[in-house]
Scaffold this active site. Structure first.
Site, PDB file in Angstrom:
ATOM      1  N   ASP A 195      -5.296  -5.481  -2.297  1.00  0.00           N
ATOM      2  CA  ASP A 195      -4.212  -5.894  -1.207  1.00  0.00           C
ATOM      3  C   ASP A 195      -4.092  -4.427  -0.476  1.00  0.00           C
ATOM      4  O   ASP A 195      -4.141  -3.399  -1.023  1.00  0.00           O
ATOM      5  CB  ASP A 195      -3.073  -6.465  -2.024  1.00  0.00           C
ATOM      6  CG  ASP A 195      -2.006  -6.383  -0.987  1.00  0.00           C
ATOM      7  OD1 ASP A 195      -2.275  -7.029   0.334  1.00  0.00           O
ATOM      8  OD2 ASP A 195      -0.922  -6.361  -1.194  1.00  0.00           O
ATOM      9  N   ASP A 247      -0.908  -3.560   2.095  1.00  0.00           N
ATOM     10  CA  ASP A 247       0.505  -3.203   2.154  1.00  0.00           C
ATOM     11  C   ASP A 247       1.076  -3.237   0.903  1.00  0.00           C
ATOM     12  O   ASP A 247       1.123  -4.423   0.072  1.00  0.00           O
ATOM     13  CB  ASP A 247       1.281  -4.015   3.182  1.00  0.00           C
ATOM     14  CG  ASP A 247       0.397  -3.966   4.700  1.00  0.00           C
ATOM     15  OD1 ASP A 247       0.387  -3.042   5.068  1.00  0.00           O
ATOM     16  OD2 ASP A 247       0.251  -5.054   5.143  1.00  0.00           O
TER      17      ASP A 247
HETATM   18 MG   LIG Z   1       1.156  -6.514  -0.330  1.00  0.00          MG
END
Ligand SMILES: [Mg+2]
Ligand SMILES: [Zn+2]
Length: 194
Positions: A9, A11
């Site tokens: 992932d 962020d």
């Molecule tokens: Mg995230």
């Protein structure tokens, strides 16, 4: 032989989450200035490569759909990420983004797609493109939807967060208990080594 991969992932894993004071929300960086790489991310990516993993970014980025920024700014953010990682001698093997959102302001991106996590579409597409053995691979993220997408694709999962946290309870309630929990990306690379 098929490849193995870690799917990451973005962020909260690669870069800091941003508090947007004017809107009172915590979200992705909306401007290139707001993009800040987290410590030891390059070191972690290099470690995954040493361990024989492909390192593939899997990211929901509905900022364009929600009109927080335009495609140009998103490209600038991607380039800053690549530049900052390059300074640490690190790079992704591939990056996959979902730009859709079911409630998008920009009509073009308003879609109930199969690639927005928690759906596994992006992971499955990446696995096909890069000939990945999902049973030997990992999804690593700081959101419930990362763990759900990983599990839906048949991956082992690592949740990035504090060991004692409210979200961990929520993960259990959602039936999305990760295989491991780690405080940051570098620590996850040690888990995948075992
Ligand atoms: Mg995230
Ligand atoms: Zn999508």
């Amino acid at each position: 032989m098929k490849n193995k991969a870690v799917f990451l992932d973005r962020d909260g894993v690669i870069n800091e989450i941003v508090y947007h004071k004017e809107m009172g929300i915590v979200d992705s960086p909306f401007t290139v200035e707001q993009f800040k790489l987290l410590p030891d991310v390059g070191k972690a990516i290099n470690k995954f490569h040493e361990l024989g993993f492909k390192v593939i970014l899997i990211s929901n980025q509905p900022g364009v759909a929600k009109d927080h920024h335009d495609l140009d700014e998103l490209e600038k953010i991607k380039n800053k990420m690549r530049d900052e990682l390059a300074k640490e001698g690190a790079e992704f093997d591939a990056e996959y983004y979902c730009l859709h959102h079911p409630d998008a302001k920009i009509e073009k991106y308003k879609e109930i797609c199969d690639c927005r996590k928690p759906k596994p579409g992006l992971i499955l597409r990446a696995a096909k493109d890069h000939d990945i053995d999902l049973s030997k691979s990992w999804m690593i993220g700081d959101g419930i939807n990362d763990i759900q997408a990983g599990q839906a694709a048949g991956l082992k999962t690592i949740f990035i967060g504090r060991l004692k946290c409210d979200i961990c309870k929520l993960l259990e309630e959602e039936g999305a208990k990760p295989d491991f929990i780690a405080p940051n990306l570098y620590k996850t690379s040690i888990i995948t080594e075992k």
